[in-house]
Design an enzyme around this catalytic site. Structure first.
Site, PDB file in Angstrom:
ATOM      1  N   SER A   1       0.821  -1.214   0.000  1.00 43.48           N
ATOM      2  CA  SER A   1       0.000   0.000   0.000  1.00 43.48           C
ATOM      3  C   SER A   1       0.854   1.262   0.000  1.00 43.48           C
ATOM      4  O   SER A   1       0.326   2.351  -0.185  1.00 43.48           O
ATOM      5  CB  SER A   1      -0.931   0.003   1.223  1.00 43.48           C
ATOM      6  OG  SER A   1      -0.182  -0.110   2.407  1.00 43.48           O
TER       7      SER A   1
ATOM      8  N   HIS B   1      -2.032  -2.638  -6.277  1.00 41.85           N
ATOM      9  CA  HIS B   1      -2.550  -2.236  -4.975  1.00 41.85           C
ATOM     10  C   HIS B   1      -4.078  -2.299  -4.943  1.00 41.85           C
ATOM     11  O   HIS B   1      -4.750  -1.491  -5.571  1.00 41.85           O
ATOM     12  CB  HIS B   1      -2.054  -0.815  -4.652  1.00 41.85           C
ATOM     13  CG  HIS B   1      -2.567  -0.286  -3.355  1.00 41.85           C
ATOM     14  ND1 HIS B   1      -2.845   1.058  -3.152  1.00 41.85           N
ATOM     15  CD2 HIS B   1      -2.887  -0.914  -2.185  1.00 41.85           C
ATOM     16  CE1 HIS B   1      -3.293   1.218  -1.922  1.00 41.85           C
ATOM     17  NE2 HIS B   1      -3.326   0.055  -1.316  1.00 41.85           N
TER      18      HIS B   1
ATOM     19  N   GLU C   1      -4.665   0.045  -8.143  1.00 45.12           N
ATOM     20  CA  GLU C   1      -3.584   0.853  -8.710  1.00 45.12           C
ATOM     21  C   GLU C   1      -2.539  -0.103  -9.277  1.00 45.12           C
ATOM     22  O   GLU C   1      -2.083  -1.005  -8.584  1.00 45.12           O
ATOM     23  CB  GLU C   1      -2.945   1.730  -7.632  1.00 45.12           C
ATOM     24  CG  GLU C   1      -3.832   2.859  -7.140  1.00 45.12           C
ATOM     25  CD  GLU C   1      -3.153   3.684  -6.053  1.00 45.12           C
ATOM     26  OE1 GLU C   1      -3.013   4.894  -6.249  1.00 45.12           O
ATOM     27  OE2 GLU C   1      -2.761   3.114  -5.012  1.00 45.12           O
TER      28      GLU C   1
ATOM     29  N   ASN D   1      -3.209   6.562  -1.573  1.00 38.81           N
ATOM     30  CA  ASN D   1      -2.779   6.714  -0.174  1.00 38.81           C
ATOM     31  C   ASN D   1      -1.993   8.006   0.039  1.00 38.81           C
ATOM     32  O   ASN D   1      -2.014   8.588   1.116  1.00 38.81           O
ATOM     33  CB  ASN D   1      -1.942   5.507   0.275  1.00 38.81           C
ATOM     34  CG  ASN D   1      -2.833   4.340   0.683  1.00 38.81           C
ATOM     35  OD1 ASN D   1      -4.046   4.507   0.830  1.00 38.81           O
ATOM     36  ND2 ASN D   1      -2.255   3.173   0.834  1.00 38.81           N
TER      37      ASN D   1
END
Length: 707
Positions: free
Chosen positions: A429, A450, A462, A500
């Site tokens: 992540s 991800h 992702e 993130n």
């Protein structure tokens, strides 16, 4: 037999005087209803009405995998006023009404999706027969575009299956499978595809049915057929809807109004349906939701790298049997690909298998799939505590702990135990993929993939390429993610990647506001009202306070001090507060409402005296501005390829309010000048973390927009 062909529609008269209308829009993979079809349909209906020897009509699709997927929503963009959009609705209503008023029965033979206008077309027929295929689904999903069904669906569906069930379908966009549709009375029969047309013809020969009423329980009859019952029903529906939409979406309330009007006065119901359809088409909310639809449709057609064909993926490996590994194995099995799971413990394998079993078992209970289908999918999953069964995998997805050394070891293991062509995809992540690939013998086959939790529900992934990842690896990984039913965005390597990275400043600011004394529930409510599905404090508990703590240093090391998390949060971890996972976090997880009430002891632990000083709007502005600013930086640095990917990534990855269109469309709507000035305002109050991104300053000066 005689045949007449007219563009999207053909009419065939059988020897037994049953007419077959086939819809097959040229050059399209799926049928959609277009405004220009009105004249063609009218001409066919004229022929049918003038032929007095006809006994019935079967309406079917010429497409192999769909009935009618809905109306072509691109025609709505041409409407410049609500009156123009209302006229479209009235036109659709008139065609449907003409079919319903026919002297002979019309039968819809449904195979594949019958959605939106497609289901409305089936609803105006006198009988509906569907195939029992997995491809067959029926629903009215217009609410997802900020609209309501505009061709009679709000009136005919409640009359057929009951107000409550119809309202649920329209307010949620819920789709029914063949068995569910048969059980609730939406279709008259569900049969194998091989006999669909034959059964439809039998229905067409029956003559028009007597008026039918929905099959309701005694309680539902009281609620739906008496004035006091209806008052309770619609009052509760409005209350529940408002608690979910928080007034951000106008369509659900309009849907309730139109259904309620039609229960007692059909003519008024149809008139209101057209009027509100016209009004909703012109709302900013619907325009943004339609843009999301067009964006995702575009993305489905794209490959990871233009002109580079993906390699075939026939078998998949998954490393780690935790929640993420179990979820990845589930969506891969759903794509009908065999999956080999490895975990260091036999319990890990069992947990990963149970993840799939629990979801599929629920679907069997709800009659979405059969037990045979469940067993077929489960049979694709195998596992072990070593690399046996990995030699012929085409892609291995790693979902182990966020530890660089461990992930590098996984790369070495895969290169030693798998084929030379095997792709290593890390579900990290936040750790840069280049670091994970640092010691790889084949770094060109190492990539980030991800997923977001829970994997079976969250649509985004992702795809993260580092500077040595090959184009073939990127295209293959994108195609693999699409096969799992995901929407992939390709992003550049770097700490936090895209989603993130822009989430971290937002979460950190929410934490700063807590430490400044803003109550936890007040912060969360502010962002719920703004349109997020969950508040930042609750999200911290859901994701895991320990996970947040691990990500923060990685972001600071790569991107600088503006990502520094408040020190006070170390106190939460010292007190073993990890959140929901160990039932000890910012919220209470015992008692009657687990996860709903704040654990007030947190304030004492953090040395905070809760005192509400900021409004919901101020809290939302402060936290969201940092997310917007970071998104702009990501675009400027090439982390995302374009504003569209950035918008879809935040909507599908972290639930950025869809009615606002994503960070970039939202900044365009606010005005870049306004965004910059508000950032500068907070820069003076709260420090340099609010320094406007250079791209925003440039755009402000040149009066540019993202779209």
């Amino acid at each position: 037999m005689s045949e007449q062909t007219q563009s999207a529609f053909s009419l065939e008269i059988r020897d037994d005087n049953i007419a077959i209308i086939t819809m097959d829009v040229p050059g399209e993979s799926m049928n959609t209803l277009k405004a220009e079809f009105g004249d063609e349909i009218s001409a066919i209906l004229d022929q049918i009405e003038s032929n007095k020897s006809l006994k019935g009509v079967v309406l079917k699709s010429g497409k192999s995998s769909s009935f009618v997927a809905g109306a072509d929503i691109s025609m709505l963009a041409a409407c410049t006023t609500a009156d123009e959009a209302e006229a479209l609705s009235r036109g659709g209503q008139q065609v449907m009404q003409r079919i319903e008023n026919s002297r002979i029965p019309f039968v819809a033979a449904i195979h594949g999706p019958a959605l939106g206008g497609g289901l409305e077309l089936a609803l105006c027929c006198h009988y509906r027969v569907c195939s029992d295929s997995d491809k067959t689904v029926m629903g009215l999903p217009e609410v997802q575009l900020g609209l309501l069904p505009g061709s009679g669906g709000t009136q005919r569906l409640p009359a057929l299956i009951g107000v409550q069930q119809a309202m649920t379908m329209m307010l949620t966009g819920k789709q029914l499978r063949a068995k569910q549709a048969k059980k609730c009375g939406l279709v008259d029969d569900a049969v194998p595809l091989s006999v669909l047309e034959k059964v439809a013809v039998i229905f067409a020969q029956k003559g028009k049915p007597s008026p039918r009423k929905p099959n309701l329980s005694l309680v539902n009859k009281l609620l739906e057929t008496t004035p006091p019952g209806r008052n309770i029903l619609f009052s509760q529906a409005r209350k529940q809807t408002l608690s979910k939409t928080r007034g951000n979406y106008p369509a659900p309330e309009k849907i309730i109004d139109v259904i309620e009007a039609g229960v007692t006065d059909k003519r008024r119901g149809y008139a209101l349906e057209a009027k509100y359809f016209g009004e909703l088409v012109m709302t900013p909310e619907s325009k943004q939701l339609r843009q999301i639809f067009f964006a995702t449709t575009e993305m489905k057609k794209e490959t990871g790298v233009e002109g580079v064909e993906p390699a075939s993926v026939k078998k998949v490996g998954v490393l780690g049997g935790g929640l993420m590994g179990g979820g990845i194995a589930f969506v891969t099995g759903k794509a009908k690909l065999p999956v080999r799971i490895k975990d260091i413990r036999a319990e890990g394998i069992a947990n990963a298998m149970k993840y799939s079993f629990d979801i599929l078992n629920q679907r069997v209970k709800r009659r979405i799939i059969s037990r045979t289908q469940m067993q077929k999918q489960l049979s694709l999953l195998t596992g072990g505590t070593d690399y046996q069964g990995f030699a012929d995998t085409d892609i291995v997805v790693e979902a182990v702990f966020e530890d660089l050394g461990l992930k590098q070891q996984m790369v070495a293991d895969v290169e030693a135990n798998c084929a030379e062509h095997t792709i290593f995809a890390s579900n990290t992540s936040s750790i840069p993929i280049a670091q994970i690939a640092e010691k790889a013998a084949r770094p060109e086959q190492v990539i980030g993939l991800h997923y977001f939790s829970p994997v079976d529900k969250m649509p985004l992934v992702e795809v993260i390429a580092h500077d040595k990842t090959s184009d073939k690896t990127i295209s293959t990984t994108v195609a693999f993610a699409k096969s799992q039913g995901k929407t992939p965005i390709v992003v550049k390597d770097g700490a936090g990647f895209y989603v993130n990275r822009i989430l971290a400043p937002y979460m950190n600011e929410a934490a700063c506001l807590l430490l400044a004394g803003e109550p936890i529930e007040h912060i969360d409510k502010a962002l719920l009202n703004f349109g997020f599905p969950v508040g930042p404090m609750k999200l911290l508990d859901e994701v895991g306070i320990d996970v947040g703590a691990k990500i923060s240093p990685i972001l600071v090391a790569d991107l600088g001090e503006r990502f520094t998390a408040p020190d006070a949060f170390d106190k939460l971890l010292t007190d073993d507060r990890k959140g929901k996972k160990n039932k000890h976090g910012l919220y209470l997880y015992s008692g009657k409402k687990p996860g709903k009430e704040v654990d007030d002891s947190v304030y004492q632990l953090l040395g905070v005296q809760p005192n509400q000083t900021l409004s919901h709007d101020q809290i939302a502005e402060r936290t969201v501005l940092l997310m917007l600013n970071e998104a702009a930086m990501c675009l400027d640095e090439g982390v995302i390829r374009n504003a569209r990917d950035g918008d879809i990534g935040t909507i599908f990855g972290i639930g950025f309010p869809p009615f606002l269109g994503g960070p970039f469309r939202y900044m365009d709507a606010l005005g870049i000048d306004h965004v910059v000035k508000r950032l500068q305002h907070y820069q003076q109050i709260a420090g340099d973390k609010f320094t406007p991104a250079q791209i925003l300053l440039t755009m402000q000066e040149s009066k540019e927009t993202f779209y």
